[in-house]
Design a protein around this motif. Structure first.
Motif, PDB file in Angstrom:
ATOM      1  N   ALA A  47      -5.528   7.568  22.491  1.00 23.63           N
ATOM      2  CA  ALA A  47      -6.953   7.582  22.718  1.00 23.63           C
ATOM      3  C   ALA A  47      -7.699   7.843  21.526  1.00 23.63           C
ATOM      4  O   ALA A  47      -8.747   7.123  21.032  1.00 23.63           O
ATOM      5  N   LYS A  48      -7.238   8.647  20.434  1.00 24.89           N
ATOM      6  CA  LYS A  48      -7.799   8.779  19.096  1.00 24.89           C
ATOM      7  C   LYS A  48      -7.784   7.623  18.391  1.00 24.89           C
ATOM      8  O   LYS A  48      -8.916   7.326  17.670  1.00 24.89           O
ATOM      9  N   TRP A  49      -6.817   6.740  18.441  1.00 20.82           N
ATOM     10  CA  TRP A  49      -6.691   5.493  17.701  1.00 20.82           C
ATOM     11  C   TRP A  49      -7.827   4.421  18.335  1.00 20.82           C
ATOM     12  O   TRP A  49      -8.025   3.534  17.472  1.00 20.82           O
ATOM     13  N   ILE A  50      -8.049   4.632  19.600  1.00 18.21           N
ATOM     14  CA  ILE A  50      -9.125   3.694  20.250  1.00 18.21           C
ATOM     15  C   ILE A  50     -10.570   3.961  19.487  1.00 18.21           C
ATOM     16  O   ILE A  50     -11.255   3.215  19.129  1.00 18.21           O
ATOM     17  N   LEU A  72     -12.694   1.900  16.854  1.00 16.67           N
ATOM     18  CA  LEU A  72     -14.080   1.311  17.279  1.00 16.67           C
ATOM     19  C   LEU A  72     -15.253   2.002  16.451  1.00 16.67           C
ATOM     20  O   LEU A  72     -16.231   1.878  16.804  1.00 16.67           O
ATOM     21  N   ARG A  73     -14.632   2.813  15.546  1.00 20.72           N
ATOM     22  CA  ARG A  73     -15.616   3.525  14.877  1.00 20.72           C
ATOM     23  C   ARG A  73     -16.379   4.576  15.397  1.00 20.72           C
ATOM     24  O   ARG A  73     -17.716   4.554  15.084  1.00 20.72           O
ATOM     25  N   PHE A  74     -16.034   5.189  16.594  1.00 23.16           N
ATOM     26  CA  PHE A  74     -16.755   6.180  17.060  1.00 23.16           C
ATOM     27  C   PHE A  74     -16.875   7.589  16.360  1.00 23.16           C
ATOM     28  O   PHE A  74     -15.921   7.676  15.625  1.00 23.16           O
ATOM     29  N   ASN A  75     -17.732   8.487  16.708  1.00 20.67           N
ATOM     30  CA  ASN A  75     -18.023   9.541  15.912  1.00 20.67           C
ATOM     31  C   ASN A  75     -16.955  10.803  16.145  1.00 20.67           C
ATOM     32  O   ASN A  75     -16.707  11.595  15.608  1.00 20.67           O
ATOM     33  N   GLY A  76     -16.366  10.544  17.585  1.00 22.93           N
ATOM     34  CA  GLY A  76     -15.631  11.587  18.067  1.00 22.93           C
ATOM     35  C   GLY A  76     -14.608  11.245  19.113  1.00 22.93           C
ATOM     36  O   GLY A  76     -14.993   9.981  20.048  1.00 22.93           O
ATOM     37  N   VAL A  77     -13.561  11.859  19.671  1.00 24.45           N
ATOM     38  CA  VAL A  77     -12.705  11.524  20.779  1.00 24.45           C
ATOM     39  C   VAL A  77     -12.370  12.751  21.259  1.00 24.45           C
ATOM     40  O   VAL A  77     -11.696  13.908  20.409  1.00 24.45           O
ATOM     41  N   LEU A  78     -12.542  13.121  22.550  1.00 20.36           N
ATOM     42  CA  LEU A  78     -11.917  14.101  23.217  1.00 20.36           C
ATOM     43  C   LEU A  78     -10.995  13.280  24.529  1.00 20.36           C
ATOM     44  O   LEU A  78     -11.218  12.620  25.038  1.00 20.36           O
ATOM     45  N   ALA A  79      -9.746  14.081  24.548  1.00 22.24           N
ATOM     46  CA  ALA A  79      -8.880  13.621  25.282  1.00 22.24           C
ATOM     47  C   ALA A  79      -7.978  14.705  25.727  1.00 22.24           C
ATOM     48  O   ALA A  79      -7.797  15.621  25.393  1.00 22.24           O
TER      49      ALA A  79
END
Length: 218
Positions: free
Chosen positions: A117-120, A124-131
């Motif tokens: 999920a962190k690679w997605i 996509l140049r999101f600011n953050g990822v929670l998974a």
């Protein structure tokens, strides 16, 4: 001044596939390629136990992630996450880009494992990822109430407030119930619509012509 945040679900929303199901296929094949038949057999058995309802989806996920950790390398997960983008929901990413251009903080929050999920989020140049984290002593899926709590605490640390949520599933009722600018519901099931109405949750319906199931099919 608080930043406005957009929270995006993954399976059935950003990606219209069940990404964990794709992960199971991918990691099983990778295990066979390097002659780790013990891992491949373990994955098969835990999936079989789930299909037979001997174990929960949560238990199956935990054990599969635990036995396959040696195969979730940076190189493999970066490659796998790029493959998933083939199934990206163009309408969802269009909405996300609109909010990104208007200065919103963009964050993916999903029950999918952090290993891919962190690679997605990076692609996509999101600011953050929670998974969902990799297995540990106090392991919990990033789902339902836990997802709500994790997301809101994370946003506080980012000096941001939840204003936009995009999801397809009733699992996100806790987050959907949080007051905000707008809830986008993407390709919902009838059960999801009924639950939203039951909880008197306001939402904007976003229908894309995708009919295949996305999550909890194991």
């Amino acid at each position: 001044m608080l930043k406005k945040a957009v929270i995006i679900d993954l399976d059935g929303t950003l990606i219209y596939k069940n990404t964990f199901k794709e992960f199971l296929k991918f990691i099983g094949i990778e295990a066979i390629k390097v002659f780790r038949l013990d891992i491949a057999l373990g994955i098969f058995l835990f999936v079989l136990f789930r299909k037979m309802r001997f174990i929960s989806h949560k238990s199956m996920k935990f054990h599969v992630l635990k036995i396959s950790q040696s195969l979730t390398t940076v190189k493999k997960m970066e490659y796998f996450s790029k493959r998933l983008l083939v199934w990206i929901n163009a309408c969802v990413i269009e909405k996300v880009e609109y909010y990104k251009q208007n200065g919103y903080f963009i964050c993916l929050s999903t029950a999918a494992p952090i290993c891919y999920a962190k690679w997605i989020g990076k692609h996509l140049r999101f600011n953050g990822v929670l998974a969902t984290p990799m297995p540990c002593d106090k392991w919990e899926e990033n789902i339902r109430e836990k997802k709500k709590d994790n997301t809101l605490v994370y946003l506080i640390h980012q000096n941001a407030s939840l204003e936009i949520l995009l999801t397809d599933h009733y699992d996100d009722v806790p987050l959907l119930s949080v007051p905000k600018e707008r809830n986008y519901i993407v390709n919902p099931s009838l059960k999801t619509i009924n639950m939203l109405n039951e909880y008197h949750i306001e939402y904007v319906l976003s229908l894309i012509h995708i009919s295949e199931p996305t999550r909890h099919s194991l």
